[in-house]
Design an enzyme around this catalytic site. Structure first.
Site, PDB file in Angstrom:
ATOM      1  N   GLU A  59      -6.511  10.148  24.163  1.00 40.21           N
ATOM      2  CA  GLU A  59      -6.097  11.039  23.083  1.00 40.21           C
ATOM      3  C   GLU A  59      -7.314  11.691  22.433  1.00 40.21           C
ATOM      4  O   GLU A  59      -8.294  11.025  22.100  1.00 40.21           O
ATOM      5  CB  GLU A  59      -5.322  10.227  22.037  1.00 40.21           C
ATOM      6  CG  GLU A  59      -4.861  11.026  20.833  1.00 40.21           C
ATOM      7  CD  GLU A  59      -4.294  10.146  19.724  1.00 40.21           C
ATOM      8  OE1 GLU A  59      -3.500  10.661  18.920  1.00 40.21           O
ATOM      9  OE2 GLU A  59      -4.641   8.948  19.667  1.00 40.21           O
ATOM     10  N   LYS A 132       2.915  15.436  19.290  1.00 36.49           N
ATOM     11  CA  LYS A 132       3.092  14.049  18.865  1.00 36.49           C
ATOM     12  C   LYS A 132       4.150  13.937  17.770  1.00 36.49           C
ATOM     13  O   LYS A 132       4.078  14.612  16.741  1.00 36.49           O
ATOM     14  CB  LYS A 132       1.752  13.511  18.381  1.00 36.49           C
ATOM     15  CG  LYS A 132       1.720  12.039  18.011  1.00 36.49           C
ATOM     16  CD  LYS A 132       0.286  11.639  17.704  1.00 36.49           C
ATOM     17  CE  LYS A 132       0.132  10.192  17.320  1.00 36.49           C
ATOM     18  NZ  LYS A 132      -1.304   9.841  17.095  1.00 36.49           N
ATOM     19  N   CYS A 169      -0.250   8.052  21.565  1.00 33.95           N
ATOM     20  CA  CYS A 169      -0.738   6.983  20.691  1.00 33.95           C
ATOM     21  C   CYS A 169       0.386   6.345  19.860  1.00 33.95           C
ATOM     22  O   CYS A 169       1.137   5.546  20.389  1.00 33.95           O
ATOM     23  CB  CYS A 169      -1.894   7.481  19.830  1.00 33.95           C
ATOM     24  SG  CYS A 169      -2.912   6.126  19.164  1.00 33.95           S
TER      25      CYS A 169
END
Length: 307
Positions: A59, A132, A169
């Site tokens: 990431e 995300k 993540c």
């Protein structure tokens, strides 16, 4: 040929099960964007030379993990997809090497900012962008200051190596994210990550095992391969207020949740694994998790308070 896993049934007569080799590029990041991008390319080339057909980078590998602190200067790192300073470079690299490349980047879209990923197919085609969905906020991980919540929804892309779902993540802690990608047809779940020490945690909490177990659980519950890649090294915020040590431990889990490949906590390395996607597909169908689901009973998942 790689040894067949004990859970993997033989392919039907007259059909062959090909394996797909993937690589996770566990790398250290610096405050030099050009160097980080060059290092990422070096890892991709090394992985392709060893037969990898999909390479996963960490990431926000383009820079230090700047969300350790809130500082408006770092919004200057964000760029739009069109004319982006390095996405085109990775599209060309994917086409040259014939590899699938999910590439994390800091996206600017109008007045919004997202923690995003572009999925690049093995011919260099940009298949789309995922933003995300789950944005953390806590000491050392001040992401809500920088990133809007993603508005793309979860995605699973049909690529040259199979249908791939990617979360980013903090997404990896949520079973809903993994299941949504699986329901869209994903047969491999990937999670590029930047995670390490918890600066305010009492007793020196080390989340490494929790981090792996959460994703191993996704592998079991969805009966598919799952891989997470992390960065390594100790990084200080540029204002010298905080420090984070990223614990590496990038790994691949098979459809039973067993780790089939893993890096250590500190070294830059390539993690290589051969995936038996055809055998996994049969195992998944035979286990019945998706046959026995009861969507009509899951309405409580649609709200914050279970109602």
């Amino acid at each position: 040929m790689p040894e067949r896993p004990v859970w993997a049934s033989e392919a039907p007569a007259g059909q062959a099960d090909a394996t797909v080799r993937i690589a996770l590029a566990q790398m250290a990041c610096t405050d030099d964007l050009a160097r980080n991008v060059a290092e990422a390319e070096r890892h991709v080339r090394a992985a392709a030379a060893q037969g990898a057909r999909l390479v996963l980078l960490p990431e926000l590998f383009e820079f230090l993990y700047w969300p350790q602190v809130e500082d408006e200067r770092w919004f200057a790192l964000a760029h739009a997809v069109d004319g982006h300073p390095f996405l085109g470079r990775f599209q060309a690299l994917a086409a040259e090497l014939g590899v699938v490349l999910p590439v994390s980047f800091f996206e600017k879209a109008g007045q919004a900012h997202f923690n995003s990923l572009q999925m690049i197919d093995a011919d260099g085609t940009a298949l789309g962008v995922y933003r995300k969905s789950h944005i953390p906020d806590g000491p050392g991980y001040e992401e809500k200051y920088y990133f809007n919540p993603g508005d793309t929804g979860f995605k699973a892309w049909r690529t040259a190596v199979g249908t791939v779902g990617v979360g980013i993540c903090w997404d990896q802690w949520y079973p809903e994210c993994a299941r949504a990608m699986a329901l869209q047809g994903a047969e491999l779940l990937l999670y590029p990550t930047a995670i390490g020490s918890e600066p305010e945690a009492s007793g020196g909490l080390d989340t490494k095992d929790m981090w792996q177990r959460a994703m191993q659980g996704h592998a079991v519950s969805n009966a598919m391969y799952v891989a997470g890649v992390n960065r390594v090294g100790t990084e200080r915020s540029l204002d010298d207020r905080t420090e984070a040590t990223f614990y590496g431990s990038s790994f691949v889990a098979d459809p039973t949740g067993a780790k089939v490949a893993e890096a250590d906590r500190a070294s830059e390395s390539l993690v290589l694994a051969d995936l038996h996607l055809g055998a996994a597909r049969r195992f998944r169908a035979g286990f019945g998790f998706f046959r026995d689901r009861r969507p009509e009973l899951y309405g409580s998942l649609m709200g914050f308070d279970g109602r």
